[in-house]
Design a protein around this motif. Structure first.
Motif, mmCIF file in Angstrom:
data_model
loop_
_atom_site.group_PDB
_atom_site.id
_atom_site.type_symbol
_atom_site.label_atom_id
_atom_site.label_comp_id
_atom_site.label_asym_id
_atom_site.label_seq_id
_atom_site.Cartn_x
_atom_site.Cartn_y
_atom_site.Cartn_z
ATOM 1 N N VAL A 187 23.735 50.219 85.149
ATOM 2 C CA VAL A 187 23.886 49.581 86.462
ATOM 3 C C VAL A 187 24.067 48.085 86.308
ATOM 4 C CG1 VAL A 187 22.776 49.136 88.679
ATOM 5 C CG2 VAL A 187 22.574 51.387 87.625
ATOM 6 N N LEU A 188 23.249 47.479 85.454
ATOM 7 C CA LEU A 188 23.346 46.032 85.237
ATOM 8 C C LEU A 188 24.673 45.659 84.583
ATOM 9 C CD1 LEU A 188 19.713 45.238 84.027
ATOM 10 C CD2 LEU A 188 20.704 44.855 86.291
ATOM 11 N N SER A 189 25.124 46.460 83.635
ATOM 12 C CA SER A 189 26.421 46.193 82.994
ATOM 13 C C SER A 189 27.550 46.289 84.004
ATOM 14 C CB SER A 189 26.653 47.191 81.855
ATOM 15 O OG SER A 189 25.659 47.070 80.866
ATOM 16 N N GLY A 190 27.502 47.302 84.859
ATOM 17 C CA GLY A 190 28.514 47.433 85.900
ATOM 18 C C GLY A 190 28.474 46.289 86.888
ATOM 19 N N CYS A 191 27.265 45.805 87.202
ATOM 20 C CA CYS A 191 27.123 44.679 88.136
ATOM 21 C C CYS A 191 27.710 43.403 87.549
ATOM 22 C CB CYS A 191 25.650 44.469 88.478
ATOM 23 S SG CYS A 191 24.960 45.716 89.572
ATOM 24 N N VAL A 192 27.457 43.174 86.269
ATOM 25 C CA VAL A 192 28.009 41.979 85.621
ATOM 26 C C VAL A 192 29.533 42.026 85.624
ATOM 27 C CG1 VAL A 192 28.207 40.746 83.429
ATOM 28 C CG2 VAL A 192 25.981 41.580 84.186
ATOM 29 N N LEU A 193 30.090 43.183 85.301
ATOM 30 C CA LEU A 193 31.545 43.325 85.299
ATOM 31 C C LEU A 193 32.114 43.191 86.704
ATOM 32 C CD1 LEU A 193 34.059 43.911 83.644
ATOM 33 C CD2 LEU A 193 33.606 46.359 83.915
ATOM 34 N N ALA A 194 31.429 43.782 87.688
ATOM 35 C CA ALA A 194 31.890 43.688 89.073
ATOM 36 C C ALA A 194 31.836 42.253 89.576
ATOM 37 C CB ALA A 194 31.039 44.603 89.963
ATOM 38 N N PHE A 195 30.769 41.543 89.232
ATOM 39 C CA PHE A 195 30.651 40.141 89.650
ATOM 40 C C PHE A 195 31.762 39.300 89.031
ATOM 41 C CE2 PHE A 195 29.157 35.797 89.126
ATOM 42 C CZ PHE A 195 28.712 35.489 90.395
ATOM 43 N N ALA A 196 32.056 39.542 87.764
ATOM 44 C CA ALA A 196 33.119 38.784 87.099
ATOM 45 C C ALA A 196 34.471 39.049 87.753
ATOM 46 C CB ALA A 196 33.163 39.145 85.616
ATOM 47 N N MET A 197 34.750 40.288 88.095
ATOM 48 C CA MET A 197 36.033 40.621 88.735
ATOM 49 C C MET A 197 36.124 40.022 90.128
ATOM 50 S SD MET A 197 37.524 42.190 86.350
ATOM 51 C CE MET A 197 38.993 42.639 87.267
ATOM 52 N N SER A 198 35.013 40.028 90.871
ATOM 53 C CA SER A 198 35.006 39.445 92.206
ATOM 54 C C SER A 198 35.153 37.933 92.147
ATOM 55 C CB SER A 198 33.717 39.825 92.932
ATOM 56 O OG SER A 198 33.612 39.152 94.176
ATOM 57 N N PHE A 199 34.415 37.310 91.226
ATOM 58 C CA PHE A 199 34.440 35.853 91.101
ATOM 59 C C PHE A 199 35.823 35.362 90.669
ATOM 60 C CE2 PHE A 199 33.572 31.791 89.031
ATOM 61 C CZ PHE A 199 32.716 31.191 89.930
ATOM 62 N N ASP A 200 36.571 36.194 89.969
ATOM 63 C CA ASP A 200 37.852 35.796 89.395
ATOM 64 C C ASP A 200 39.044 36.161 90.281
ATOM 65 O OD1 ASP A 200 39.342 34.720 87.082
ATOM 66 O OD2 ASP A 200 40.076 36.764 86.877
ATOM 67 N N ASP A 201 38.821 36.934 91.335
ATOM 68 C CA ASP A 201 39.945 37.473 92.102
ATOM 69 C C ASP A 201 40.652 36.406 92.939
ATOM 70 O OD1 ASP A 201 41.369 39.971 93.247
ATOM 71 O OD2 ASP A 201 40.711 38.871 95.015
ATOM 72 N N VAL A 202 41.974 36.467 92.903
ATOM 73 C CA VAL A 202 42.809 35.552 93.688
ATOM 74 C C VAL A 202 43.690 36.321 94.660
ATOM 75 C CG1 VAL A 202 44.597 33.771 93.612
ATOM 76 C CG2 VAL A 202 42.845 33.849 91.834
ATOM 77 N N VAL A 203 44.391 37.338 94.147
ATOM 78 C CA VAL A 203 45.437 38.012 94.925
ATOM 79 C C VAL A 203 44.871 38.670 96.174
ATOM 80 C CG1 VAL A 203 47.226 39.771 94.865
ATOM 81 C CG2 VAL A 203 46.787 38.383 92.832
ATOM 82 N N ILE A 204 43.870 39.522 96.015
ATOM 83 C CA ILE A 204 43.306 40.222 97.167
ATOM 84 C C ILE A 204 42.648 39.242 98.131
ATOM 85 C CG2 ILE A 204 41.585 41.928 97.882
ATOM 86 C CD1 ILE A 204 42.090 43.411 95.303
#
Length: 261
Positions: A187-204
């Protein structure tokens, strides 16, 4: 023969490390450059860090990105974890198709997702802003947590839950005392990856962003039209430093936990 392979492996590793980290090193170096141009070095200065901490718009964009990433990560953690557990405990003919659809948001191009979200939120008459950003980011962050937890559930011995049931534990007690602690690393690994993808998103974010709200990636992207100053390099250096410190603290805690065992 083994010696040649050994040398080649080191050369290959060094090349990969250089390609990966050399741009980061250049960003850090030019954050101290006494010039607005990022192609020539004119001297050492800390003025860009002073401008960074006095730039209210950039700090506000950073706060918005942190809030957006945190909330989206939390929503994705809850839905993704419960979805993975639920899918692991059911068995029906269309299960494979449902699992495929659950991971579809990370396979669909972002520009298409952005257009779909924009049309959907417009149809619902939702005001574009933080709410639409959270909904959109949560949607494409859920699969990351779902896949991590799903993979972890495969390796869990089902006899542990069965033994707890034989001892009279309720399904809720089994989840909190056995299942959740075992899947928490995933769960924590998925949260870290999800946070990184959200923090980095531009297009959406561009498609569902509000008129008076800006995230950090959007702010940096819009500054490309007028030219990126070393102030952005300073911001990247600060974020990179925080990430490195978090990694060091995490590794120290892992070493202590292993030593205590």
């Amino acid at each position: 023969m083994k010696k040649k392979k050994f040398k080649f492996s080191h050369l290959y590793l060094g090349l990969v490390m250089a390609i990966t980290y050399l741009p980061l090193i250049m960003v850090v170096i030019f954050s101290f450059n006494d010039s607005k141009l990022t192609v020539s070095w004119k001297g050492f200065t800390l003025s860009w860090y002073q401008e960074l901490f006095h730039d209210a718009a950039l700090i506000e964009a950073l706060k918005n990105s942190l809030i957006l990433g945190g909330v989206s990560c939390l929503v994705a953690a809850v839905i993704g974890t419960l979805g993975a557990i639920g899918m692991a405990r059911v068995n029906y003919k269309s299960k494979g198709m449902m699992e495929y659809l659950s991971t579809a948001p990370i396979m669909v191009p972002e520009i298409i997702l952005g257009m779909v979200f924009m049309a959907f939120f417009s149809l619902l008459n939702l005001p574009f802003g933080m709410l639409t950003l959270v909904l959109a980011h949560s949607a494409f962050c859920i699969p990351y947590v779902y896949m991590m937890v799903k993979a972890r559930l495969v390796g869990i011995d089902k006899s542990l839950e069965e033994a707890a049931m034989d001892l009279g534990a309720s399904p809720r007690r089994i989840f909190w005392d056995i299942t959740l602690p075992l899947i928490m690393p995933a769960v924590l690994s998925g949260c870290v990856l999800a946070f990184a993808m959200s923090f980095d998103d531009v297009v959406i974010s561009i498609f569902v962003n509000g008129p008076k709200l800006s995230t950090l990636p959007i702010k940096v992207y819009t500054q490309l039209k007028t030219g990126v100053t070393p102030e952005i390099n300073a911001l990247c250096t600060v974020i990179l430093t925080v990430v490195i410190l978090v990694e060091l603290v995490s590794s120290l805690f892992q070493k202590k936990s292993r030593g205590s065992r």
